[in-house]
Design a protein around this motif. Structure first.
Motif, PDB file in Angstrom:
ATOM      1  N   TYR A   1       0.806  -1.216   0.000  1.00 56.17           N
ATOM      2  CA  TYR A   1       0.000   0.000   0.000  1.00 56.17           C
ATOM      3  C   TYR A   1       0.842   1.271   0.000  1.00 56.17           C
ATOM      4  O   TYR A   1       0.405   2.302  -0.463  1.00 56.17           O
ATOM      5  CB  TYR A   1      -0.940   0.003   1.209  1.00 56.17           C
ATOM      6  CG  TYR A   1      -1.752   1.268   1.354  1.00 56.17           C
ATOM      7  CD1 TYR A   1      -2.772   1.550   0.459  1.00 56.17           C
ATOM      8  CD2 TYR A   1      -1.496   2.168   2.368  1.00 56.17           C
ATOM      9  CE1 TYR A   1      -3.518   2.701   0.572  1.00 56.17           C
ATOM     10  CE2 TYR A   1      -2.232   3.322   2.493  1.00 56.17           C
ATOM     11  CZ  TYR A   1      -3.241   3.581   1.595  1.00 56.17           C
ATOM     12  OH  TYR A   1      -3.975   4.717   1.708  1.00 56.17           O
ATOM     13  N   HIS A   2       2.060   1.197   0.498  1.00 59.10           N
ATOM     14  CA  HIS A   2       2.848   2.417   0.650  1.00 59.10           C
ATOM     15  C   HIS A   2       3.115   3.109  -0.680  1.00 59.10           C
ATOM     16  O   HIS A   2       3.333   4.305  -0.732  1.00 59.10           O
ATOM     17  CB  HIS A   2       4.156   2.144   1.397  1.00 59.10           C
ATOM     18  CG  HIS A   2       5.036   1.154   0.701  1.00 59.10           C
ATOM     19  ND1 HIS A   2       5.931   1.518  -0.268  1.00 59.10           N
ATOM     20  CD2 HIS A   2       5.148  -0.184   0.835  1.00 59.10           C
ATOM     21  CE1 HIS A   2       6.559   0.445  -0.700  1.00 59.10           C
ATOM     22  NE2 HIS A   2       6.098  -0.594  -0.045  1.00 59.10           N
ATOM     23  N   SER A   3       3.101   2.387  -1.794  1.00 61.20           N
ATOM     24  CA  SER A   3       3.242   3.053  -3.094  1.00 61.20           C
ATOM     25  C   SER A   3       2.552   2.227  -4.171  1.00 61.20           C
ATOM     26  O   SER A   3       2.649   1.001  -4.182  1.00 61.20           O
ATOM     27  CB  SER A   3       4.713   3.247  -3.459  1.00 61.20           C
ATOM     28  OG  SER A   3       5.325   1.998  -3.655  1.00 61.20           O
ATOM     29  N   LEU A   4       1.858   2.910  -5.055  1.00 59.75           N
ATOM     30  CA  LEU A   4       1.199   2.263  -6.187  1.00 59.75           C
ATOM     31  C   LEU A   4       1.905   2.708  -7.463  1.00 59.75           C
ATOM     32  O   LEU A   4       2.115   3.903  -7.681  1.00 59.75           O
ATOM     33  CB  LEU A   4      -0.281   2.635  -6.235  1.00 59.75           C
ATOM     34  CG  LEU A   4      -1.131   2.188  -5.040  1.00 59.75           C
ATOM     35  CD1 LEU A   4      -2.541   2.731  -5.182  1.00 59.75           C
ATOM     36  CD2 LEU A   4      -1.164   0.681  -4.956  1.00 59.75           C
ATOM     37  N   ASN A   5       2.242   1.732  -8.298  1.00 64.63           N
ATOM     38  CA  ASN A   5       2.958   2.030  -9.536  1.00 64.63           C
ATOM     39  C   ASN A   5       2.064   1.735 -10.725  1.00 64.63           C
ATOM     40  O   ASN A   5       1.228   0.830 -10.685  1.00 64.63           O
ATOM     41  CB  ASN A   5       4.221   1.190  -9.638  1.00 64.63           C
ATOM     42  CG  ASN A   5       5.158   1.429  -8.476  1.00 64.63           C
ATOM     43  OD1 ASN A   5       5.125   2.502  -7.883  1.00 64.63           O
ATOM     44  ND2 ASN A   5       5.973   0.451  -8.153  1.00 64.63           N
ATOM     45  N   ASN A   6       2.277   2.472 -11.836  1.00 68.47           N
ATOM     46  CA  ASN A   6       1.536   2.185 -13.055  1.00 68.47           C
ATOM     47  C   ASN A   6       2.318   1.190 -13.906  1.00 68.47           C
ATOM     48  O   ASN A   6       3.333   0.641 -13.459  1.00 68.47           O
ATOM     49  CB  ASN A   6       1.226   3.482 -13.817  1.00 68.47           C
ATOM     50  CG  ASN A   6       2.471   4.222 -14.250  1.00 68.47           C
ATOM     51  OD1 ASN A   6       3.577   3.715 -14.110  1.00 68.47           O
ATOM     52  ND2 ASN A   6       2.290   5.431 -14.762  1.00 68.47           N
TER      53      ASN A   6
ATOM     54  N   VAL B   1       5.715   5.930  -9.918  1.00 71.26           N
ATOM     55  CA  VAL B   1       4.913   5.969  -8.697  1.00 71.26           C
ATOM     56  C   VAL B   1       3.720   6.880  -8.927  1.00 71.26           C
ATOM     57  O   VAL B   1       3.870   8.049  -9.269  1.00 71.26           O
ATOM     58  CB  VAL B   1       5.759   6.463  -7.507  1.00 71.26           C
ATOM     59  CG1 VAL B   1       4.894   6.596  -6.262  1.00 71.26           C
ATOM     60  CG2 VAL B   1       6.915   5.517  -7.250  1.00 71.26           C
ATOM     61  N   VAL B   2       2.539   6.322  -8.771  1.00 68.23           N
ATOM     62  CA  VAL B   2       1.309   7.073  -8.955  1.00 68.23           C
ATOM     63  C   VAL B   2       0.801   7.610  -7.618  1.00 68.23           C
ATOM     64  O   VAL B   2       0.344   8.739  -7.524  1.00 68.23           O
ATOM     65  CB  VAL B   2       0.225   6.183  -9.610  1.00 68.23           C
ATOM     66  CG1 VAL B   2      -1.077   6.939  -9.749  1.00 68.23           C
ATOM     67  CG2 VAL B   2       0.696   5.660 -10.936  1.00 68.23           C
ATOM     68  N   TYR B   3       0.895   6.805  -6.593  1.00 68.44           N
ATOM     69  CA  TYR B   3       0.394   7.187  -5.264  1.00 68.44           C
ATOM     70  C   TYR B   3       1.377   6.671  -4.235  1.00 68.44           C
ATOM     71  O   TYR B   3       1.819   5.529  -4.296  1.00 68.44           O
ATOM     72  CB  TYR B   3      -0.989   6.574  -5.034  1.00 68.44           C
ATOM     73  CG  TYR B   3      -1.591   6.906  -3.689  1.00 68.44           C
ATOM     74  CD1 TYR B   3      -2.166   8.138  -3.451  1.00 68.44           C
ATOM     75  CD2 TYR B   3      -1.578   5.978  -2.658  1.00 68.44           C
ATOM     76  CE1 TYR B   3      -2.710   8.449  -2.231  1.00 68.44           C
ATOM     77  CE2 TYR B   3      -2.125   6.280  -1.430  1.00 68.44           C
ATOM     78  CZ  TYR B   3      -2.692   7.511  -1.222  1.00 68.44           C
ATOM     79  OH  TYR B   3      -3.221   7.822  -0.007  1.00 68.44           O
ATOM     80  N   GLU B   4       1.740   7.530  -3.303  1.00 70.97           N
ATOM     81  CA  GLU B   4       2.692   7.122  -2.281  1.00 70.97           C
ATOM     82  C   GLU B   4       2.240   7.676  -0.941  1.00 70.97           C
ATOM     83  O   GLU B   4       1.818   8.835  -0.846  1.00 70.97           O
ATOM     84  CB  GLU B   4       4.083   7.641  -2.616  1.00 70.97           C
ATOM     85  CG  GLU B   4       5.150   7.152  -1.679  1.00 70.97           C
ATOM     86  CD  GLU B   4       6.535   7.566  -2.149  1.00 70.97           C
ATOM     87  OE1 GLU B   4       7.495   7.055  -1.567  1.00 70.97           O
ATOM     88  OE2 GLU B   4       6.652   8.388  -3.060  1.00 70.97           O
ATOM     89  N   THR B   5       2.320   6.857   0.076  1.00 68.70           N
ATOM     90  CA  THR B   5       1.965   7.314   1.417  1.00 68.70           C
ATOM     91  C   THR B   5       3.241   7.592   2.183  1.00 68.70           C
ATOM     92  O   THR B   5       4.277   6.972   1.958  1.00 68.70           O
ATOM     93  CB  THR B   5       1.149   6.254   2.175  1.00 68.70           C
ATOM     94  OG1 THR B   5       1.922   5.067   2.265  1.00 68.70           O
ATOM     95  CG2 THR B   5      -0.155   5.971   1.485  1.00 68.70           C
ATOM     96  N   LYS B   6       3.176   8.532   3.067  1.00 75.60           N
ATOM     97  CA  LYS B   6       4.325   8.882   3.889  1.00 75.60           C
ATOM     98  C   LYS B   6       3.909   8.867   5.340  1.00 75.60           C
ATOM     99  O   LYS B   6       2.757   9.106   5.673  1.00 75.60           O
ATOM    100  CB  LYS B   6       4.836  10.271   3.519  1.00 75.60           C
ATOM    101  CG  LYS B   6       5.369  10.381   2.117  1.00 75.60           C
ATOM    102  CD  LYS B   6       5.864  11.782   1.855  1.00 75.60           C
ATOM    103  CE  LYS B   6       6.380  11.897   0.427  1.00 75.60           C
ATOM    104  NZ  LYS B   6       6.830  13.262   0.132  1.00 75.60           N
TER     105      LYS B   6
END
Length: 96
Positions: A68-73, A78-83
């Protein structure tokens, strides 16, 4: 009063209009008949199947939580990254 009810029932059972019926053969055939196969695969292994599906769901949820910490296309970007909140630093409060 209870005695009167018993006498009435005895009269009914002694009534000659009630025919003697021999049901022994029919009853014994039903009792000795081979029971039908009612158990199916799902019913027979319901607990094991439920436990397996539960473990599968827990495993896939755990894997998704790790990823979940990062979503890649498709290109690997990296499309979405949590910090974590530590990465943001302290926020400054406005003074009045």
């Amino acid at each position: 009063m209870n005695m009167d009810r018993d006498r009435d029932l005895k009269k009914l059972f002694d009534d000659p209009r009630i025919p003697d019926a021999d049901l022994t053969g029919k009853v014994m055939r039903i009792l000795n008949a081979k029971p039908k196969e009612k158990e199916r695969f799902f019913v027979k292994y319901k607990v094991a199947l439920t436990a397996f599906v539960g473990m599968l769901l827990m495993g896939s949820t755990g894997y998704a939580a790790v990823q979940y910490h990062s979503l890649n296309n498709k290109d690997g970007e990296v499309v979405y990254e949590t910090k974590s909140t530590k990465d943001y630093g302290k926020t400054e409060s406005k003074e009045r």
